[in-house]
Design a protein around this motif. Sequence first.
Motif, PDB file in Angstrom:
ATOM      1  N   HIS A   1      -4.474  -7.287   9.030  1.00  0.00           N
ATOM      2  CA  HIS A   1      -5.253  -6.432   8.183  1.00  0.00           C
ATOM      3  C   HIS A   1      -6.093  -7.103   7.353  1.00  0.00           C
ATOM      4  O   HIS A   1      -5.909  -8.425   7.427  1.00  0.00           O
TER       5      HIS A   1
ATOM      6  N   HIS B   1      -6.585  -7.560  -2.434  1.00  0.00           N
ATOM      7  CA  HIS B   1      -5.586  -8.648  -2.155  1.00  0.00           C
ATOM      8  C   HIS B   1      -6.057  -9.923  -2.709  1.00  0.00           C
ATOM      9  O   HIS B   1      -6.043 -10.906  -1.877  1.00  0.00           O
TER      10      HIS B   1
ATOM     11  N   HIS C   1       0.811  -1.086   0.103  1.00  0.00           N
ATOM     12  CA  HIS C   1       0.036  -0.103   0.031  1.00  0.00           C
ATOM     13  C   HIS C   1       0.804   1.217   0.037  1.00  0.00           C
ATOM     14  O   HIS C   1       0.432   2.484  -0.658  1.00  0.00           O
TER      15      HIS C   1
ATOM     16  N   HIS D   1     -10.637   0.204   0.759  1.00  0.00           N
ATOM     17  CA  HIS D   1     -10.379   0.162  -0.663  1.00  0.00           C
ATOM     18  C   HIS D   1     -11.542   0.207  -1.295  1.00  0.00           C
ATOM     19  O   HIS D   1     -12.544  -0.678  -1.492  1.00  0.00           O
TER      20      HIS D   1
END
Length: 303
Positions: free
Chosen positions: A202, A138, A59, A132
Motif C-alpha cells: 500500500h 501514514h 482505514h 487520501h
Amino acid sequence: MKRFLLATLLTASLAAVSSPASAALKVLACEPEWGALAQELGGDKVDVTVATTALQDPHHVQAKPSLIARARNAELLACTGAGLEVGWLPILIQQSGNPAIQPGKPGNFAASDFVQKLDVPTRVDRADGDVHPEGNPHIQTDPRNIAKVAAALSQRLAQIDAANAAFYAQRGQDFAKRWDAALARWATQAAPLRGMPILVQHKAWSYMENWLGLQYVDALEPKPGVEPTASHLQEILARQKDHPARLIAYAAYQDARSADWLAERARIPAVQLPFTVGGTPAAKDLFGLYDDTLARLLKGAGK
Ligand SMILES: [Zn+2]
C-alpha cells in the motif's frame, strides 16, 4: 452470591478511590503509535486505551459498542487525522455523545495537523481508488514526525489537565532528548539504505521513503486501497527488468500473499515491517518500532 457481589463491588470502588489511575486523564488513541506516545508523555497521569491493534487495518475499523463506550468516557482523543479514520471515526465521535472530543475541541487531537503532509493530490477523482484527499496520512513511518507530534501532544495534555502541566512539560523535554539521540543513531544505521529502490504493498511508506532516502518504484495495490490483482502483479514483475527494486515492504496488518508471490518470482525479499507499535515482537514501544523497521530493512537489503 449477593455477599460475593457486594464484596466485589466494595473492592472495585475501593480500588477506584485508591488507584492513581482513577484520577488519570482518560486518553483514547485511534492507533497504537499515538497510544504509545501519550503513554510516554503522560506516564501515570494518563489512562490510555487504543482503538486498534497493529494487526488491524486502520482505514477500516468497526465502531463497535465497546469502542463507543470508551469514546464516551474519553477526555482526550488522539488520532492520525488527514482522513485516515474517515470511514469510522466520525461515527464513533457522534455516537459517543461526548462533547469533549468533538472536532475543534481541545479533546480532539489530530497528529497529522502538526506535520508537513506528503502526496497531497492536485485533483481528487474516485476513479483513482481510495485515495487520501488530504495527503498521505501514514505520517508515523517517519520518526521525525513523532518528534513534532510529541511537542504538540505534550502541550495538549498540559492544556486539558492544567493541574499537571509542569509534569507534562518535564516529561515532554525528557522524551524529546531521548528521541533526538535515537534519531541520530537511526540516521547512522540507515546510511546504507540511501537510494535503495523499493516496492510497497500500500502507498503507506512515503514518509519513511523521505526519511531514509528510499526510492519508491511501484505499489502492489493497483489503486490505493484496492487489493493487488494478478495482472497488476505481472506488470510489476515485467517492469522489474528495467527498474529493479531491492525489496517489497508491507505492513504487519496486511496479507502477505501478493508480496510473497512477487518476491519469489522477482527474487527479492518481501519484508514485513511493523508499521506501528506492536506490529512485530520487537516493536514493543516507539523506540523499538524504528529499531526494528531499520533492522528489517537492512536485513532485507543484505546490509
Ligand atoms: Zn492509506
